[in-house]
Scaffold this motif. Structure first.
Motif, PDB file in Angstrom:
ATOM      1  N   UNK A  83       0.877  -1.049  -0.042  1.00  0.00           N
ATOM      2  CA  UNK A  83       0.058  -0.025  -0.017  1.00  0.00           C
ATOM      3  C   UNK A  83       0.815   1.387  -0.095  1.00  0.00           C
ATOM      4  N   UNK A  84       1.785   1.302   0.931  1.00  0.00           N
ATOM      5  CA  UNK A  84       2.931   2.508   0.951  1.00  0.00           C
ATOM      6  C   UNK A  84       3.407   2.858  -0.419  1.00  0.00           C
ATOM      7  N   UNK A  85       3.948   1.606  -1.103  1.00  0.00           N
ATOM      8  CA  UNK A  85       4.659   1.631  -2.266  1.00  0.00           C
ATOM      9  C   UNK A  85       3.530   2.268  -3.469  1.00  0.00           C
ATOM     10  N   UNK A  86       2.286   1.784  -3.266  1.00  0.00           N
ATOM     11  CA  UNK A  86       1.394   2.213  -4.294  1.00  0.00           C
ATOM     12  C   UNK A  86       1.201   3.788  -4.059  1.00  0.00           C
ATOM     13  N   UNK A  87       1.002   4.159  -2.759  1.00  0.00           N
ATOM     14  CA  UNK A  87       0.673   5.728  -2.499  1.00  0.00           C
ATOM     15  C   UNK A  87       1.978   6.528  -3.098  1.00  0.00           C
TER      16      UNK A  87
END
Length: 183
Positions: A83-87
């Motif tokens: 999720x953090x990498x997607x953001x």
């Protein structure tokens, strides 16, 4: 081993070879070490897979950033996984798009600025060319002793300077200058 018989009060001594006792302990130790090695290998595999899941998007983003540094603004980062990498990927893509838009706007502003400068130069060149031509006509008239033509050309040049200069801008003009212009 030493045992006790309750009703006879005899002591029973049993002798067991040390190898037999240590044999069981060695087998337990071997099994424990095999399990420990197996768990360690599994743990290392899981850590490796987990770290690849994290580092692969970071490496992709770093390579895309290098492309942007070189001026390639059509690159995008795929946004999947953690999720953090997607953001972070979405933010990178938005940043590159805004950078591209800003550079395009700066280019357009610079182009407009150059066009305005060119027009300003052209507007300065045209009157100078005309003034120089009128001065040449005035000099030829003087050389040919045609003083009336010289006066007419000089008057025309003054009128042009007045209309192109302060008189033609719509700014404040002195009455004396207007009267000279009318004459």
């Amino acid at each position: 081993t030493l045992g006790h018989q309750g009703y006879t009060d005899w002591k029973v001594l049993r002798i067991v070879a040390a190898d037999n006792l240590l044999n069981s302990a060695n087998q337990v130790r071997k099994i424990f070490l095999i399990l420990l090695a197996g768990c360690s290998i599994i743990e290392l595999l899981l850590i490796s897979l987990g770290s690849k899941r994290i580092t692969a998007p970071i490496q992709e983003m770093c390579s895309k950033m290098s492309l942007v540094e070189r001026g390639e603004l059509d690159v995008r980062v795929s946004v999947s996984g953690i999720r953090e990498m997607e953001m972070l990927g979405n933010s990178f893509n938005v940043m590159v798009e805004k950078l591209k838009d800003s550079l395009h706007k700066m280019y357009e502003v610079e182009l407009e600025k150059k066009q305005v400068q060119l027009m300003a130069l052209q507007s300065q060149i045209n009157p100078h060319f005309l003034y120089n031509t009128l001065d040449s006509i005035h000099m030829m008239a003087e050389l040919n002793c045609d003083y009336e033509v010289g006066v007419m050309v000089t008057s025309l040049a003054k009128m042009m300077r007045y209309t192109i200069g302060a008189g033609g801008t719509g700014g404040d003009v002195k009455i004396r200058d207007e009267l000279e212009y009318v004459e």
